[in-house]
Design a protein around this motif. Structure first.
Motif, PDB file in Angstrom:
ATOM      1  N   THR A   1       1.956   4.922   5.881  1.00 22.81           N
ATOM      2  CA  THR A   1       3.115   4.912   4.739  1.00 22.81           C
ATOM      3  C   THR A   1       2.900   3.633   4.260  1.00 22.81           C
ATOM      4  O   THR A   1       2.121   2.381   4.768  1.00 22.81           O
TER       5      THR A   1
ATOM      6  N   ASN B   1       0.876  -1.944   3.999  1.00 19.70           N
ATOM      7  CA  ASN B   1       1.162  -1.198   4.993  1.00 19.70           C
ATOM      8  C   ASN B   1       1.777  -1.566   6.103  1.00 19.70           C
ATOM      9  O   ASN B   1       2.048  -0.877   7.044  1.00 19.70           O
TER      10      ASN B   1
ATOM     11  N   ARG C   1      10.797  12.643   4.583  1.00 22.85           N
ATOM     12  CA  ARG C   1       9.616  12.515   5.206  1.00 22.85           C
ATOM     13  C   ARG C   1       9.668  11.372   6.284  1.00 22.85           C
ATOM     14  O   ARG C   1       8.912  10.349   6.146  1.00 22.85           O
TER      15      ARG C   1
ATOM     16  N   PRO D   1       8.467   9.088   9.280  1.00 20.67           N
ATOM     17  CA  PRO D   1       7.367   8.766   9.812  1.00 20.67           C
ATOM     18  C   PRO D   1       7.105   9.432  11.055  1.00 20.67           C
ATOM     19  O   PRO D   1       8.046   9.632  11.889  1.00 20.67           O
TER      20      PRO D   1
ATOM     21  N   ALA E   1       2.373   8.764   7.971  1.00 17.37           N
ATOM     22  CA  ALA E   1       3.135   9.802   7.381  1.00 17.37           C
ATOM     23  C   ALA E   1       3.588  10.941   8.325  1.00 17.37           C
ATOM     24  O   ALA E   1       2.701  11.198   8.872  1.00 17.37           O
TER      25      ALA E   1
ATOM     26  N   PHE F   1       7.005   5.953  -0.868  1.00 22.49           N
ATOM     27  CA  PHE F   1       7.004   5.392   0.540  1.00 22.49           C
ATOM     28  C   PHE F   1       6.006   5.882   1.197  1.00 22.49           C
ATOM     29  O   PHE F   1       5.138   5.673   2.022  1.00 22.49           O
ATOM     30  N   SER F   2       5.799   7.416   0.930  1.00 25.48           N
ATOM     31  CA  SER F   2       4.759   7.960   2.019  1.00 25.48           C
ATOM     32  C   SER F   2       4.541   9.557   1.431  1.00 25.48           C
ATOM     33  O   SER F   2       5.351  10.078   0.852  1.00 25.48           O
ATOM     34  N   ASP F   3       3.254   9.747   1.764  1.00 21.51           N
ATOM     35  CA  ASP F   3       3.116  11.375   1.243  1.00 21.51           C
ATOM     36  C   ASP F   3       3.949  12.354   2.414  1.00 21.51           C
ATOM     37  O   ASP F   3       4.347  11.940   3.495  1.00 21.51           O
TER      38      ASP F   3
END
Ligand code: AKG
Ligand code: FE2
Length: 309
Positions: A74, A88, A111, A113, A282, A304-306
């Motif tokens: 992320t 990252n 989402r 982590p 992620a 921020f993240s997938d």
């Protein structure tokens, strides 16, 4: 299809009865064999937090290269700034933040982590351990009527700091400017997400409690009722019998399954500098025992993240 793994030669030694293992006989980096990565991942799923000693060769780039073998990094954080030149990598630096409150990382977004990797950079001469708790075991050890209660319960998590709930003299009231600046940045964009209190782990199928210090209220309960029930459940998580405590040495790296744990950075090192570098990978959007996914209420965390499926 099942794949037979080559024996990768790593050693796995439990660090406690409830959670944690020390992994040996491996030099971490971006060049590990797939069978070794698979064995590390399995140890992580089994033990929830795993520890590696003597990884002195790792820098931010090496930590990142290894992290990429376990998932998709992320950004460092939804709001807080990264280490210079490493988007990252999140600095955990005693200069401006101390994580001395039980939490699961970043539960204020949908989402959450999946995995966090934390590497020692600068350590105090004494103190500054980190403690982890097993949220799967805490759920499993609840009496059945309480399991039934929490399985249907939802809660709102937010990054807005709860000053009343986490009063810490020396930081509140503008006494420490760096802490206040960091807190402002942390809260610069509001995130609120509704999560189930029990989530089903996407890899193991285990049920885990989703609590920690970003939880603001249980849906349908008043703040007084939230406090009462939160204390009951959170005490089950953080009971010392359900934890492992790690004393950091130079060269250490810890990896935890953020879907199955909470952690606490013990702030008992006086004014000594302490710095660790964190990379998160992620995760999926949590799913309740009924198959209902968490819902963002405020803020969009897509930068921020997938979402890992
Ligand atoms: O400082 C610590 O020991 C824990 C830091 C923390 O909460 C994290 O890295 O996510
Ligand atoms: Fe954390």
């Amino acid at each position: 299809m099942t794949t037979q793994l080559e024996a990768p030669g790593i050693t796995v030694a439990k660090a406690g009865g409830a959670i944690g293992a020390v992994i040996g006989n491996v030099q971490l980096g971006g060049d590990l064999a797939p069978a070794t990565v698979a064995a590390i991942r399995q140890a992580l799923l089994d033990h929830k937090v795993i520890f590696f000693r003597e990884q002195h060769h790792l820098d931010d780039a090496g930590q990142l290269a290894f992290a990429r073998l376990l998932g998709t990094p992320t950004l460092a954080h939804p709001t807080s700034r990264s280490v210079d030149g490493a988007a990252n990598v999140l600095p955990i630096d005693s200069d401006y933040s101390k994580s001395n409150s039980w939490h699961t990382d970043v539960t204020f977004v949908d989402r959450i982590p999946a995995i966090s990797l934390l590497r020692a950079v600068t350590l105090p001469a004494y103190g500054g351990d980190t403690t982890w708790a097993n949220t799967v075991r805490a759920y499993a050890n609840l009496p059945q009527p309480l399991q039934a209660l929490v399985e249907r319960l939802w809660a709102v998590h937010s990054n807005l700091y709860d000053y009343a709930g986490h009063a810490d003299e020396g930081r509140i009231g503008g006494i420490d400017v760096k802490f206040e600046e960091y807190q402002k940045e942390f809260e610069s964009k509001l995130f609120e997400t509704e999560h189930p209190v029990v989530r089903v782990h996407p890899e193991t199928g285990e049920r885990a409690l989703v609590l920690g210090h970003f939880l603001r209220r249980f849906v349908g309960l008043s703040s007084a009722e939230t406090t009462a029930l939160f204390q009951l459940l959170q005490n089950r998580v953080t009971n010392l019998d359900n934890t492992v405590r790690w004393h950091w040495q130079p060269g250490d790296l810890a990896i935890w399954d953020n879907r199955a744990t909470q952690h606490y950075g013990v702030a008992d090192y006086d004014d000594q500098p302490r710095r660790l570098h964190r990379i998160t990978l992620a995760g999926d959007v949590p799913v309740s025992v009924d198959g209902v996914r968490s819902t963002p209420r405020t803020g969009d965390a897509s930068h921020f993240s997938d979402v890992d499926n």
